[in-house]
Enzyme design. Sequence first.
Site, PDB file in Angstrom:
ATOM      1  N   LYS A   1      92.275  58.478   6.470  1.00  0.00           N
ATOM      2  CA  LYS A   1      92.178  57.980   7.847  1.00  0.00           C
ATOM      3  C   LYS A   1      93.433  58.356   8.633  1.00  0.00           C
ATOM      4  O   LYS A   1      94.546  58.071   8.189  1.00  0.00           O
ATOM      5  CB  LYS A   1      92.005  56.453   7.841  1.00  0.00           C
ATOM      6  CG  LYS A   1      92.108  55.801   9.234  1.00  0.00           C
ATOM      7  CD  LYS A   1      91.905  54.278   9.189  1.00  0.00           C
ATOM      8  CE  LYS A   1      92.198  53.623  10.535  1.00  0.00           C
ATOM      9  NZ  LYS A   1      92.030  52.143  10.518  1.00  0.00           N
TER      10      LYS A   1
ATOM     11  N   ASP B   1      96.183  52.964  17.059  1.00  0.00           N
ATOM     12  CA  ASP B   1      95.016  52.081  17.115  1.00  0.00           C
ATOM     13  C   ASP B   1      95.296  50.908  18.059  1.00  0.00           C
ATOM     14  O   ASP B   1      95.931  49.926  17.673  1.00  0.00           O
ATOM     15  CB  ASP B   1      94.701  51.566  15.698  1.00  0.00           C
ATOM     16  CG  ASP B   1      93.460  50.681  15.673  1.00  0.00           C
ATOM     17  OD1 ASP B   1      92.741  50.636  16.684  1.00  0.00           O
ATOM     18  OD2 ASP B   1      93.210  50.055  14.614  1.00  0.00           O
TER      19      ASP B   1
ATOM     20  N   LYS C   1      93.581  44.983  20.761  1.00  0.00           N
ATOM     21  CA  LYS C   1      94.418  44.131  19.910  1.00  0.00           C
ATOM     22  C   LYS C   1      95.410  43.345  20.761  1.00  0.00           C
ATOM     23  O   LYS C   1      95.795  43.799  21.835  1.00  0.00           O
ATOM     24  CB  LYS C   1      95.222  45.014  18.941  1.00  0.00           C
ATOM     25  CG  LYS C   1      94.418  45.664  17.845  1.00  0.00           C
ATOM     26  CD  LYS C   1      95.311  46.519  16.949  1.00  0.00           C
ATOM     27  CE  LYS C   1      94.526  47.205  15.840  1.00  0.00           C
ATOM     28  NZ  LYS C   1      93.924  46.283  14.871  1.00  0.00           N
TER      29      LYS C   1
ATOM     30  N   ASP D   1      98.740  53.903  11.632  1.00  0.00           N
ATOM     31  CA  ASP D   1      97.324  53.881  11.239  1.00  0.00           C
ATOM     32  C   ASP D   1      96.807  55.260  10.812  1.00  0.00           C
ATOM     33  O   ASP D   1      95.618  55.421  10.563  1.00  0.00           O
ATOM     34  CB  ASP D   1      96.490  53.310  12.399  1.00  0.00           C
ATOM     35  CG  ASP D   1      95.264  52.548  11.939  1.00  0.00           C
ATOM     36  OD1 ASP D   1      95.228  52.144  10.752  1.00  0.00           O
ATOM     37  OD2 ASP D   1      94.340  52.367  12.752  1.00  0.00           O
TER      38      ASP D   1
ATOM     39  N   ASP E   1      87.471  47.908  17.385  1.00  0.00           N
ATOM     40  CA  ASP E   1      88.679  47.895  16.551  1.00  0.00           C
ATOM     41  C   ASP E   1      88.360  48.193  15.084  1.00  0.00           C
ATOM     42  O   ASP E   1      89.257  48.407  14.281  1.00  0.00           O
ATOM     43  CB  ASP E   1      89.391  46.538  16.695  1.00  0.00           C
ATOM     44  CG  ASP E   1      90.832  46.591  16.221  1.00  0.00           C
ATOM     45  OD1 ASP E   1      91.331  47.709  15.973  1.00  0.00           O
ATOM     46  OD2 ASP E   1      91.450  45.523  16.096  1.00  0.00           O
TER      47      ASP E   1
ATOM     48  N   GLU F   1      87.417  50.872  13.813  1.00  0.00           N
ATOM     49  CA  GLU F   1      87.218  52.303  14.095  1.00  0.00           C
ATOM     50  C   GLU F   1      87.409  53.179  12.860  1.00  0.00           C
ATOM     51  O   GLU F   1      86.819  54.248  12.775  1.00  0.00           O
ATOM     52  CB  GLU F   1      88.170  52.741  15.211  1.00  0.00           C
ATOM     53  CG  GLU F   1      89.598  53.125  14.778  1.00  0.00           C
ATOM     54  CD  GLU F   1      90.398  51.965  14.171  1.00  0.00           C
ATOM     55  OE1 GLU F   1      90.022  50.792  14.387  1.00  0.00           O
ATOM     56  OE2 GLU F   1      91.392  52.234  13.476  1.00  0.00           O
TER      57      GLU F   1
ATOM     58  N   ARG G   1      86.427  52.881   9.745  1.00  0.00           N
ATOM     59  CA  ARG G   1      85.186  53.113   8.991  1.00  0.00           C
ATOM     60  C   ARG G   1      84.266  54.087   9.709  1.00  0.00           C
ATOM     61  O   ARG G   1      83.480  54.786   9.065  1.00  0.00           O
ATOM     62  CB  ARG G   1      84.511  51.758   8.705  1.00  0.00           C
ATOM     63  CG  ARG G   1      84.075  50.998   9.928  1.00  0.00           C
ATOM     64  CD  ARG G   1      83.950  49.511   9.662  1.00  0.00           C
ATOM     65  NE  ARG G   1      85.257  48.869   9.443  1.00  0.00           N
ATOM     66  CZ  ARG G   1      85.439  47.579   9.213  1.00  0.00           C
ATOM     67  NH1 ARG G   1      84.396  46.752   9.171  1.00  0.00           N
ATOM     68  NH2 ARG G   1      86.634  47.089   9.021  1.00  0.00           N
TER      69      ARG G   1
HETATM   70  N1  BES Z   1      94.049  49.643  11.496  1.00  0.00           N
HETATM   71  C1  BES Z   1      93.428  48.363  11.440  1.00  0.00           C
HETATM   72  C2  BES Z   1      93.754  47.616  10.134  1.00  0.00           C
HETATM   73  C3  BES Z   1      95.138  47.051  10.017  1.00  0.00           C
HETATM   74  C4  BES Z   1      95.416  45.799  10.495  1.00  0.00           C
HETATM   75  C5  BES Z   1      96.128  47.730   9.345  1.00  0.00           C
HETATM   76  C6  BES Z   1      96.678  45.249  10.345  1.00  0.00           C
HETATM   77  C7  BES Z   1      97.392  47.191   9.201  1.00  0.00           C
HETATM   78  C8  BES Z   1      97.665  45.940   9.688  1.00  0.00           C
HETATM   79  C9  BES Z   1      91.911  48.505  11.529  1.00  0.00           C
HETATM   80  O1  BES Z   1      91.461  49.546  12.315  1.00  0.00           O
HETATM   81  C10 BES Z   1      91.374  47.236  12.113  1.00  0.00           C
HETATM   82  O2  BES Z   1      91.679  47.006  13.268  1.00  0.00           O
HETATM   83  N2  BES Z   1      90.612  46.471  11.342  1.00  0.00           N
HETATM   84  C11 BES Z   1      90.052  45.237  11.794  1.00  0.00           C
HETATM   85  C12 BES Z   1      88.575  45.252  11.512  1.00  0.00           C
HETATM   86  C13 BES Z   1      87.839  44.114  12.159  1.00  0.00           C
HETATM   87  C14 BES Z   1      87.817  44.300  13.655  1.00  0.00           C
HETATM   88  C15 BES Z   1      86.438  44.057  11.625  1.00  0.00           C
HETATM   89  C16 BES Z   1      90.729  44.105  11.012  1.00  0.00           C
HETATM   90  O3  BES Z   1      90.971  44.262   9.819  1.00  0.00           O
HETATM   91  O4  BES Z   1      91.060  43.112  11.655  1.00  0.00           O
HETATM   92 ZN    ZN Z   2      92.748  51.153  12.517  1.00  0.00          ZN
HETATM   93 MN    MN Z   3      91.303  48.979  14.360  1.00  0.00          MN
END
Ligand code: BES
Ligand code: ZN
Ligand code: MN
Length: 483
Positions: free
Chosen positions: A251, A256, A263, A274, A333, A335, A337
């Site tokens: 990825k 992000d 966010k 990210d 968010d 994204e 996946r």
């Molecule tokens: N890049 C983030 C995951 C992340 C969060 C990495 C905090 C490091 C620290 C990912 O794209 C994300 O935003 N995931 C969300 C998914 C949710 C919206 C279903 C998450 O984990 O909150």
């Molecule tokens: Zn992300």
């Molecule tokens: Mn995200």
Amino acid sequence: MANLTVTARRGAPEETAADTRVVGLFEGETPADPLLRRLVDLGEAKPGLKKVALAHENAPGGGERRVLVAGLGKREQFDAERARVAAAAAAARAKDLGAVSLSWAVPAGDGVAGALVEGTLLRLYRFDRFKSERPEEGEEGIESLEVAGDDVDADEVEYARVLAAAANAARELQNLPSNVATPTFLAERAAEIAEQHESLEVELLDRDAIAARGMGAFIAVARGTDADPRLIVLRHRPAGARGPHLGFVGKAVTFDTGGISIKPSAKMHEMKFDMSGGAAVIEAVGAVAELGLPATITAVVPATENMPSGRATKPGDIVTAMNRKTIEVNNTDAEGRLILADALCYAIEQGVERIVDLATLTGAIVVALGHTYAGVFSNDDEWCTQVESAGAATGEIGWRMPLHPEFLELTKGEYADLTNAAEQRVASSSYAAEFLRQFVDDRPWVHMDIAGTAWGLARNYTGKGASGFGTRTLIELARRASA
Ligand code: BES
Ligand code: ZN
Ligand code: MN
């Protein structure tokens, strides 16, 4: 630091020309050297891991030199990981003292010589290219590292040097801010690596080419940004290839924001990391080529920003992935996946037989496993064991997490085949893994959620910043799979 030279020397460690030599001290053991024994008797040299004491002795060629006594803990507990930790502690101290050349007397143990090299190089890495006050010429710190002993293996030492250099290169990409490390910047880095090795080939798809390939999930994430996305593909096709065709997928969201599902601003700056999975994949493949490993690898790195804008994908939009599955984007968010879905499809189309993906995918994995373990998910126990043991050998440890039909059920969409984020905020990391699994065509696959370990790893050799996590695991895996 950038071009710190690393050498292996067979022979007596104390015969070194270095200005600083390091000797290890195990618990309950007394050094033969009278000077060092005195240091132990005085209670200055301590055997605890990470302890470092300093003495001076006459150098063979005249003048004085430093001796560092590095605690190694209990002999029976000593292993490669502890060697990395001890080496990092000694390197930090040596640097503080103004050492220019360092020599380690290698203690006995499997993989210890290589681990000392890794611990030293990883510890000495710094991200300071944007600091105006940089070290002056001639004050650049440690310039050489020697590991010495009766049976030091030069190949092991060189292998470790390449691994650590690749991990540090991945850390540099991680640390670079998103206004520098854009998708096209990562693509150029991949092209630069491919240029250096005959066994490597690069393919770069731009926005139109990604869309033309039917990667509607990837395109959906890239809609909101003015930065052109890239699908970065590196192919390693060495002469005399052995083992299965490996697929490495990483990825690379270069920033992000969350998109329209934006966010909160606190800590948002961390989202420049990210792209950590992609960075590890790109640099690992470069190292595999440099080492001349006979592994066949197709690496696929989807790179884009995730931004809100008038063109951005909106919650509820329905898109179609490369394998024709339809996805309701209920949270922009989620994204990672989406871009990985298409990248995995692309890797499958290239004929990969074993897949590993690395992704900073979920915040939930940080809650579950902290910065210590990566979350490991797999549809194949045997392949999973191979990936986990390659990780353990490098100190990049993972913890197996579950998949389950009930998690799969949560990924079903209301209006489309799938939804990228469930209504219920439960088992988020497993949910994401189940989502990805639907794009791997039942091939042996391991997903490593590195959201916690990509930075802030608690190891003393990487500090709290970017860790390069996964880079060394992938190289070690490629070595084992093609042995
Ligand atoms: N890049 C983030 C995951 C992340 C969060 C990495 C905090 C490091 C620290 C990912 O794209 C994300 O935003 N995931 C969300 C998914 C949710 C919206 C279903 C998450 O984990 O909150
Ligand atoms: Zn992300
Ligand atoms: Mn995200």
